[in-house]
Design a protein around this motif. Structure first.
Motif, PDB file in Angstrom:
ATOM      1  N   VAL A  50       0.842  -1.195   0.000  1.00 23.71           N
ATOM      2  CA  VAL A  50       0.000   0.000   0.000  1.00 23.71           C
ATOM      3  C   VAL A  50       0.878   1.246   0.000  1.00 23.71           C
ATOM      4  O   VAL A  50       1.940   1.279   0.625  1.00 23.71           O
ATOM      5  N   ASN A  51       0.421   2.257  -0.723  1.00 22.14           N
ATOM      6  CA  ASN A  51       1.054   3.576  -0.730  1.00 22.14           C
ATOM      7  C   ASN A  51       0.162   4.508   0.085  1.00 22.14           C
ATOM      8  O   ASN A  51      -0.932   4.874  -0.352  1.00 22.14           O
ATOM      9  N   ALA A  86      -0.932  -2.552   8.290  1.00 23.65           N
ATOM     10  CA  ALA A  86      -0.345  -3.023   7.035  1.00 23.65           C
ATOM     11  C   ALA A  86       0.813  -3.979   7.309  1.00 23.65           C
ATOM     12  O   ALA A  86       0.946  -5.028   6.661  1.00 23.65           O
ATOM     13  N   HIS A  87       1.648  -3.629   8.276  1.00 30.29           N
ATOM     14  CA  HIS A  87       2.757  -4.519   8.633  1.00 30.29           C
ATOM     15  C   HIS A  87       2.233  -5.849   9.168  1.00 30.29           C
ATOM     16  O   HIS A  87       2.789  -6.919   8.858  1.00 30.29           O
ATOM     17  N   LEU A 101       2.007  -6.612   4.347  1.00 30.28           N
ATOM     18  CA  LEU A 101       2.018  -5.789   3.142  1.00 30.28           C
ATOM     19  C   LEU A 101       3.289  -4.955   3.062  1.00 30.28           C
ATOM     20  O   LEU A 101       3.815  -4.493   4.080  1.00 30.28           O
ATOM     21  N   GLY A 102       3.772  -4.741   1.847  1.00 25.05           N
ATOM     22  CA  GLY A 102       4.806  -3.748   1.634  1.00 25.05           C
ATOM     23  C   GLY A 102       4.232  -2.362   1.866  1.00 25.05           C
ATOM     24  O   GLY A 102       3.018  -2.145   1.732  1.00 25.05           O
ATOM     25  N   THR A 103       5.089  -1.418   2.211  1.00 25.93           N
ATOM     26  CA  THR A 103       4.594  -0.082   2.548  1.00 25.93           C
ATOM     27  C   THR A 103       5.395   1.000   1.836  1.00 25.93           C
ATOM     28  O   THR A 103       6.613   0.897   1.670  1.00 25.93           O
ATOM     29  N   MET A 104       4.684   2.015   1.442  1.00 33.04           N
ATOM     30  CA  MET A 104       5.271   3.211   0.847  1.00 33.04           C
ATOM     31  C   MET A 104       4.568   4.416   1.444  1.00 33.04           C
ATOM     32  O   MET A 104       3.369   4.370   1.725  1.00 33.04           O
ATOM     33  N   VAL A 121       8.612   2.757   6.768  1.00 32.98           N
ATOM     34  CA  VAL A 121       8.112   2.198   5.515  1.00 32.98           C
ATOM     35  C   VAL A 121       9.255   1.649   4.672  1.00 32.98           C
ATOM     36  O   VAL A 121      10.430   1.935   4.903  1.00 32.98           O
ATOM     37  N   ASP A 122       8.871   0.857   3.662  1.00 38.64           N
ATOM     38  CA  ASP A 122       9.854   0.266   2.752  1.00 38.64           C
ATOM     39  C   ASP A 122      10.318   1.246   1.681  1.00 38.64           C
ATOM     40  O   ASP A 122      11.460   1.164   1.214  1.00 38.64           O
TER      41      ASP A 122
END
Length: 459
Positions: A251-252, A271-272, A276-279, A300-301
């Motif tokens: 998710v962004n 989200a974590h 989920l990947g995070t932006m 975030v990633d």
């Protein structure tokens, strides 16, 4: 807390284009919360106005509705402030975010610590942003990349999944990863057909190819894609996280879209937990907004916080973004953002921002460095009445070549300023040049039978 509002207008070096729109300039609001002569700042863009209730007149109306609540809120409890304001600003996440960011910024400044520390986060070190290349002809997009060599990743707007020739042209000039953003403009068959080509060209992230409502297509793509697919328009709040976990790899999040720092932190934790990947991204915004986003960078990633690198006009100074995308936070309390009220980004500005008076202010509209309209807001009773706390006069209105749009901006800011200080009634005796704009702003004659009657605005 005391509330002040300033209208801004941002312009980029190039017109910003995506599959959804072209943006020649971006209006918005800078929200200021003040306590004990210390100010915190938040920003709300007038962007995608129908979806986010973010048109300037709408945000002014919303600010006037919540101004009384804001005045009662303590400056040391941003989470409590958000909880009090969120029900009143349901459907207005950008304005809610501006108030929430300003509240967090103010609390950190009053505590004398950077925002990241006040939030209990990690010290931001080694942060980098991707660089965004807006939709244009391939030659222009290549030119934009070559002007910004050495960034760790490039976020490329593509109108259609079949536009791989654009990526091939860009790939000749960089080995950096590509993040590709479809901005809801792609279809499922074309996207599935392009997946191998995207992966082969070094695309490491695909963002929001389909419109938000096409959840089935998103789930199908997630199952088939070798490239992680991130949600943007599909993630508007905490309620979307479960669906996004099924349909996307990541998710962004954007502070404006989320409704501020308070809900964004909760969304990141969830989200974590979903794996989920995070932006963290940004809307068309200035250093006021991006400086806050950068303080959350270690959580975030990926960071896509480059909107200030695209700006020709900014609202002030804050987070620094060097020529290779490296982010440096100011060594200062709060977000570290310092507004430049004399700069061209401020369409309506206070005459003396260093000596703000909640009961009296002179506001002006500047164009090309010259004041073209001004007005004074002051505590003054309606003629023939006793002084009361909830009446303000709009006095000394002047204009010298102001457009109707500029006059309207001045008046709506002046009224919001008056309401923020506690006014329920604003009155004025304007010259003839101001009367049409005043009537359009909701002012009516106090005594319609008299030609010299003051004009009134009532909450």
């Amino acid at each position: 807390m005391k509330l002040y509002v300033h209208e801004i207008r941002l312009t980029d070096h190039d017109i910003w284009r995506s599959a959804r729109e072209a943006i020649p300039e971006q209006p918005g609001l800078l929200v200021e919360l003040r306590e004990r002569d210390v100010s915190g700042f938040g920003e709300a863009s007038a962007f995608m106005t129908d979806r986010y209730r973010s048109a300037l007149p709408v945000m002014h109306d919303d600010l006037r509705r919540v101004a009384g609540t804001v005045r009662t809120l303590p400056a040391d409890d941003p989470g409590g402030a958000w909880a009090a304001l969120a029900p009143q600003l349901a459907g207005s996440p950008f304005l809610l975010a501006a108030l929430d960011v300003a509240a967090h910024d103010l609390a950190a400044r009053l505590a004398g610590v950077p925002l990241w520390q006040h939030l209990g986060g990690a010290r931001p070190e080694g942060l980098h942003s991707s660089y965004s290349i807006g939709l244009d002809t391939p030659d222009v997009m290549v030119r934009k990349l070559r002007e910004r060599p050495g960034w760790p990743a490039y976020k490329v707007k593509l109108a259609a999944p079949g536009d791989l020739h654009v990526l091939r042209a860009l790939r000749e000039h960089t080995d950096a990863p590509f993040f590709v953003d479809g901005n809801c403009g792609w279809d499922l068959p074309g996207t599935l057909a392009a997946l191998d080509g995207l992966a082969g060209l070094g695309v490491e992230l695909l963002e929001q190819p389909f419109p938000r409502e096409r959840w089935d297509d998103a789930r199908t793509l997630k199952a088939a894609s070798p490239v992680p697919v991130f949600a943007d328009e599909s993630i508007t709040g905490p309620d979307d996280l479960d669906a996004c976990a099924e349909a996307f790899h990541g998710v962004n999040l954007k502070l404006m879209k989320a409704g501020g720092i308070t809900p964004a932190l909760s969304m990141l934790r969830r989200a974590h937990a979903h794996g989920l990947g995070t932006m963290l991204g940004c809307m068309p915004e200035s250093s006021a907004g991006v400086s806050a986003t950068a303080h959350l960078g270690p959580q975030v990633d990926h960071l896509d916080a480059d909107s200030i690198a695209l700006l020709a006009i900014d609202t002030g100074r804050g987070v620094l973004l060097d020529a290779s995308g490296r982010i440096t936070l100011p060594d200062a309390p709060g977000t570290g953002f310092v507004p430049d009220f004399t700069g061209p980004a401020f369409t309506v500005r206070p005459a003396d921002a260093d000596a703000l008076d909640h009961d009296e202010a002179r506001l002006s509209v500047h164009r090309d460095g010259t004041a073209v309209a001004s007005a004074r807001v002051r505590r003054r009773p309606l003629p023939g009445t006793e002084p009361v706390d909830d009446v303000r006069e709009l006095a000394e209105t002047t204009q010298d070549g102001a457009t109707a749009e500029e006059t309207t901006a001045l008046l709506r800011t002046a009224v919001t300023r008056a309401v923020a200080s506690g006014a329920r009634t604003v009155w004025t005796r304007p010259d003839d040049a101001f009367r049409p704009a005043l009537r359009a702003a909701g002012f009516v004659a106090h005594d319609p039978a008299r030609t010299d009657s003051p004009l009134l605005w009532k909450a």
